[in-house]
Design an enzyme around this catalytic site. Structure first.
Site, PDB file in Angstrom:
ATOM      1  N   HIS A  18      44.601  39.590  34.821  1.00 30.08           N
ATOM      2  CA  HIS A  18      45.380  40.801  35.107  1.00 30.08           C
ATOM      3  C   HIS A  18      46.383  40.524  36.235  1.00 30.08           C
ATOM      4  O   HIS A  18      47.543  40.922  36.157  1.00 30.08           O
ATOM      5  CB  HIS A  18      44.473  41.955  35.579  1.00 30.08           C
ATOM      6  CG  HIS A  18      43.464  42.424  34.580  1.00 30.08           C
ATOM      7  ND1 HIS A  18      42.147  42.594  34.872  1.00 30.08           N
ATOM      8  CD2 HIS A  18      43.606  42.787  33.276  1.00 30.08           C
ATOM      9  CE1 HIS A  18      41.499  43.041  33.801  1.00 30.08           C
ATOM     10  NE2 HIS A  18      42.352  43.155  32.818  1.00 30.08           N
ATOM     11  N   SER A 130      37.015  41.398  31.363  1.00 27.28           N
ATOM     12  CA  SER A 130      36.205  42.019  32.408  1.00 27.28           C
ATOM     13  C   SER A 130      34.740  42.103  31.983  1.00 27.28           C
ATOM     14  O   SER A 130      33.839  41.869  32.795  1.00 27.28           O
ATOM     15  CB  SER A 130      36.744  43.418  32.725  1.00 27.28           C
ATOM     16  OG  SER A 130      38.050  43.314  33.217  1.00 27.28           O
TER      17      SER A 130
END
Ligand code: COA
Length: 159
Positions: A18, A130
């Site tokens: 990210h 994640s």
């Protein structure tokens, strides 16, 4: 005219993948808003406040990045704030089908000039997600190189 973009996600937790997209997108736009989703069917490990705090801390050296939270449709938020672009990261071809569906649905919902812009994830981060980081960390595996130091500290505190 100043250009602004939105990079949205759950960031539960934020990863180096990210962060790479955030750094690159921040160079392309005058302002980059990182939008953390409030409603999350994924049942986040971190609260919205924790995710905001984490992302804020991790991007604090990037001058033109702002953190926002939003609920409901991304397109409504983008219409309201008049974003020029919604940024998405593509990790692999497997992301593509879902992403094109979302981009096309959003294109119908955008009322202004917002475009979805795809950035290819750096290959060294293409396997990261994640969920996988949370799974490995919960089983005491080493994930230190996959996420920013502060996010890793917060993750360790959870397990
Ligand atoms: N590097 C590493 N991991 C990445 C990544 C990158 N560059 N890009 C994405 N990922 C991971 C994320 O960590 C996430 O992993 P997880 O599923 O294990 O949590 C996964 O890929 C998916 O990420 P993302 O696509 O950002 O999903 P999200 O659920 O975090 O957020 C929204 C997606 C917020 C953009 C989307 O759900 C949305 O628009 N929500 C608002 C409601 C709405 O408008 N719905 C209609 C859409 S048409």
């Amino acid at each position: 005219m100043s250009k602004k973009a939105l990079y949205a996600g759950s960031f539960d937790p934020i990863t180096n993948g990210h962060l790479d997209i955030i750094r690159r997108a921040a160079k392309m736009y005058d302002e980059l808003f990182v939008g953390i989703t409030v409603n999350n069917d994924k049942k986040p490990l971190f609260t919205l406040e924790e995710r905001s705090k984490m992302v804020k801390r991790v991007v604090r050296d990037i001058d033109n990045v702002k953190i926002v939270t939003f609920d409901g449709l991304l397109a409504d938020f983008a219409n309201n704030k008049k974003f020029d672009a919604v940024i998405r990261g593509l990790r692999a071809t497997t992301d593509f089908e879902h992403e094109i569906q979302m981009a096309q649905m959003n294109a119908r919902l955008f009322t202004g000039e917002t475009e979805t812009i795809f950035l290819m994830t750096d290959p060294k981060f293409s396997f990261i997600s994640s969920s996988l980081i949370k799974e490995v960390a919960s089983l005491e595996g080493d994930v230190t190189e996959l996420l920013p130091e502060y996010a890793n500290e917060m993750l360790k505190a959870k397990f």
